[in-house]
Design a protein around this motif. Structure first.
Motif, PDB file in Angstrom:
ATOM      1  N   ALA A 234       8.418   7.072  67.049  1.00  0.00           N
ATOM      2  CA  ALA A 234       9.683   7.744  66.758  1.00  0.00           C
ATOM      3  C   ALA A 234       9.877   8.948  67.659  1.00  0.00           C
ATOM      4  O   ALA A 234       8.934   9.615  68.078  1.00  0.00           O
ATOM      5  CB  ALA A 234       9.705   8.174  65.288  1.00  0.00           C
ATOM      6  N   GLY A 238      13.909  11.430  65.242  1.00  0.00           N
ATOM      7  CA  GLY A 238      13.557  10.456  64.219  1.00  0.00           C
ATOM      8  C   GLY A 238      12.526  11.004  63.256  1.00  0.00           C
ATOM      9  O   GLY A 238      12.592  10.801  62.059  1.00  0.00           O
ATOM     10  N   GLY A 243      17.092  10.245  62.851  1.00  0.00           N
ATOM     11  CA  GLY A 243      17.335   8.923  63.398  1.00  0.00           C
ATOM     12  C   GLY A 243      17.522   8.862  64.886  1.00  0.00           C
ATOM     13  O   GLY A 243      18.337   8.089  65.380  1.00  0.00           O
ATOM     14  N   GLN A 245      17.086   7.412  68.474  1.00  0.00           N
ATOM     15  CA  GLN A 245      16.809   6.032  68.806  1.00  0.00           C
ATOM     16  C   GLN A 245      15.782   5.882  69.908  1.00  0.00           C
ATOM     17  O   GLN A 245      15.318   4.780  70.165  1.00  0.00           O
ATOM     18  CB  GLN A 245      18.111   5.320  69.234  1.00  0.00           C
ATOM     19  CG  GLN A 245      19.084   5.167  68.079  1.00  0.00           C
ATOM     20  CD  GLN A 245      20.323   4.403  68.496  1.00  0.00           C
ATOM     21  OE1 GLN A 245      20.392   3.885  69.600  1.00  0.00           O
ATOM     22  NE2 GLN A 245      21.301   4.335  67.629  1.00  0.00           N
ATOM     23  N   GLN A 289      13.202   6.535  61.728  1.00  0.00           N
ATOM     24  CA  GLN A 289      14.622   6.699  62.049  1.00  0.00           C
ATOM     25  C   GLN A 289      15.448   6.588  60.771  1.00  0.00           C
ATOM     26  O   GLN A 289      16.074   5.563  60.479  1.00  0.00           O
ATOM     27  CB  GLN A 289      15.038   5.665  63.087  1.00  0.00           C
ATOM     28  CG  GLN A 289      14.269   5.807  64.392  1.00  0.00           C
ATOM     29  CD  GLN A 289      14.560   4.691  65.378  1.00  0.00           C
ATOM     30  OE1 GLN A 289      15.223   3.731  65.060  1.00  0.00           O
ATOM     31  NE2 GLN A 289      14.034   4.830  66.592  1.00  0.00           N
TER      32      GLN A 289
END
Length: 553
Positions: A234, A238, A243, A245, A289
């Motif tokens: 992550a 995240g 979150g 990506q 995420q």
């Protein structure tokens, strides 16, 4: 989608347009073409119409039209009237199996699929489909090893027959799907999370997509599985629950997840869309995420009351717990995790009691349970023990035949077994057969005669059976058969090791220890109990029939 496509392989050339629509993933078009044809087909070939009706029933379930599917399955019973009785039983069991699988009642699904899977005289194509469905059901109950063995048996049947060209690649794709979905539901068990991260799994998925390029609907599912398995660490965002990506493969993985959900939504396949959303959320939460997971869950993330009664309630409660924890709402996270744990325990208690008695699964488990006993023998004589296990059902099995198989004298074979196991080969055969007969009589609950059960395990003489059985268990076979079926009874596989380990004392204490080991089953779908039943101390036959609420487990 994979099981639906596997079922469509049974359609003949006359219904090729329906099979082609299923292959494209255009389920609505398949229904438009097939339903009218089925209504107009009264008086036609019952076998062809039965196959078409079964595919259309699965297609209705995939489209979320549950009531219409149930009505179709009821109509199919009239269609089956022109078929032999055994075939009626197999086809109706398949219909119920897919309905239960759709409703996420895996124990009931496995129970009904096994009617076909365990029938040696059933059509091989139908058995393969039933075994694939049974593997999915076993996977849903956390019986991962049994799911893998069940699918391997389906592959063995497919290899032994003239299977359609796409059947083997489809079975490979189903196996890979089970692997990926298993690790998605590891529920914080880090040891169970390693499998789909392996590059070989993703490479196998890509190879499977190439082999099934003629089936766009299947390829869409495989691409979604690749996105699920495209794990990466992550990002900072995240990890903080916002979150992020990531880059490269991570972004492609997230895009692939959203594309997969859209693919099902555009084709109005609501149950498959819901499943994809849940699987994507589990993968995203595993990557840290949280915001992206919340977005992809969509309406499933909002209504707590709806989640508790949803077919994916176990997964949704886990997702809610993780989302609350990532946002610092720890009391809500604990509440949701408690509900997730209760639902998981209820699944273990009440679905696994439905795991059916299955001769082919028992034979495989018996071989695994016997490993310790084989290791007590010198290497050359381990082959003899395995030969006994593989031919226990054969009436012609004898000490002379076993000795000839491993190229030793009968005396040498007798001495090796007595010195290392405390039993002669003939005593091993007798004890194992009696243990297997007893367990099948208990599990089958009078659904077959004593002699029919005994014949399946190589015993044809009534007086010999009665004498050996009474000597080993202190009662007659008919007395055992007259008892009600208990879910707490151990499987044949559990009694096999006990039969040998007990030596001259019988298998009573061995069965007790086997049942004791089953009591250690904990909570969560990553659990792989050795026994199929007997999940928790104090859960009796009456208790197992009750439905528990989430807060009342």
């Amino acid at each position: 989608m994979l099981l639906l496509t596997l079922g469509s392989l049974r359609l003949d050339q006359q219904d090729g347009d329906v099979a082609a629509a299923v292959a494209r993933g255009d389920v609505q078009e398949a229904l438009r073409l097939g339903l009218g044809r089925l209504d107009r087909g009264a008086g036609g070939d019952p076998e062809r119409l039965a196959a078409l009706g079964q595919v259309l029933g699965q297609a209705l379930l995939a489209a979320g039209r549950d009531e219409q599917a149930e009505e179709l399955f009821q109509k199919q019973l009239k269609m089956y009237e022109g078929l032999p009785r055994a075939q009626v039983r197999w086809l109706s069991s398949m219909d119920r199996g897919f309905m239960f699988l759709h409703l996420n009642k895996p124990g009931r699904a496995a129970e009904t699929f096994n009617v076909v899977a365990d029938a040696d005289d059933a059509p091989p194509v139908l058995r393969v489909e039933a075994l694939a469905g049974m593997a999915q059901a076993m996977q849903s109950m956390g019986e991962h090893r049994r799911a893998a063995r069940t699918l391997a048996f389906a592959v063995a049947i497919a290899e032994a027959m003239e299977a359609p060209s796409l059947m083997m690649p489809l079975l490979t794709a189903i196996e890979l799907e089970l692997q990926v979905c298993r690790a998605l539901r590891h529920y914080d068990d880090l040891a169970g999370a390693e499998l789909p991260r392996d590059r070989d799994v993703r490479a196998s998925l890509r190879s499977s997509a190439l082999a099934l390029a003629a089936l766009p609907g299947v390829v869409a599912r495989i691409e979604f599985l690749i996105a699920l398995a495209a794990h990466e660490p992550a990002t900072i965002g995240g990890q903080n629950g916002h979150g992020g990506q990531g880059n490269g493969q991570g972004a492609e993985g997230v895009d692939g997840l959203f594309d997969g959900v859209r693919w099902y939504r555009d084709r109005r396949l609501a149950p498959m869309e819901e499943r994809a959303r849940v699987e994507a959320a589990l993968a995203l939460l595993d990557r840290g995420q949280a915001r992206t997971a919340y977005d992809i869950l969509g309406p499933l993330a909002i209504d707590d009351a709806r989640q508790l009664h949803h077919r994916h309630a176990i997964e949704l409660r886990y997702c809610a717990s993780k989302l609350h924890a990532m946002n610092g709402r720890h009391s809500d996270a604990l509440r949701c995790y408690r509900q997730h744990a209760q639902l998981s325990l209820a699944r273990l208690r009440f679905e696994l009691t439905r795991v059916p008695y299955s001769r082919f699964l028992e034979q495989q488990e018996r071989a695994e349970q016997a490993d310790a006993d084989q290791l007590r023998l010198p290497p050359r004589y381990r082959r003899a023990y395995q030969y006994i296990l593989d031919h226990l059902h054969d009436r012609a099995l004898s000490v002379r035949r076993i000795a000839a198989e491993i190229d030793v004298t009968e005396r040498a074979l007798q001495m090796a077994f007595r010195a290392n196991l405390g039993l002669t080969p003939a005593e091993v055969i007798r004890k194992l057969r009696m243990a297997c007969i007893r367990t099948e009589l208990q599990q089958m609950a009078g659904r077959d005669s004593v002699l029919a059960v005994a014949a399946r395990w190589g015993m044809a003489n009534r007086s010999t059976l009665a004498h050996n059985y009474r000597q080993q268990f202190g009662e007659t076979p008919s007395a055992t058969a007259s008892l009600p079926s208990f879910a707490e009874l151990p499987s044949i596989a559990a009694t096999v090791a006990a039969a040998v380990a007990g030596g001259g004392t019988g298998i009573g204490t061995g069965m007790g220890s086997a049942m004791g080991s089953a009591m250690g089953v904990g909570m969560g779908t990553a659990i792989e109990p050795v026994l199929p039943i007997s999940l928790a101390a104090g859960v009796g036959a009456e208790t197992s029939r009750r439905e528990f609420s989430v807060d009342g487990v």
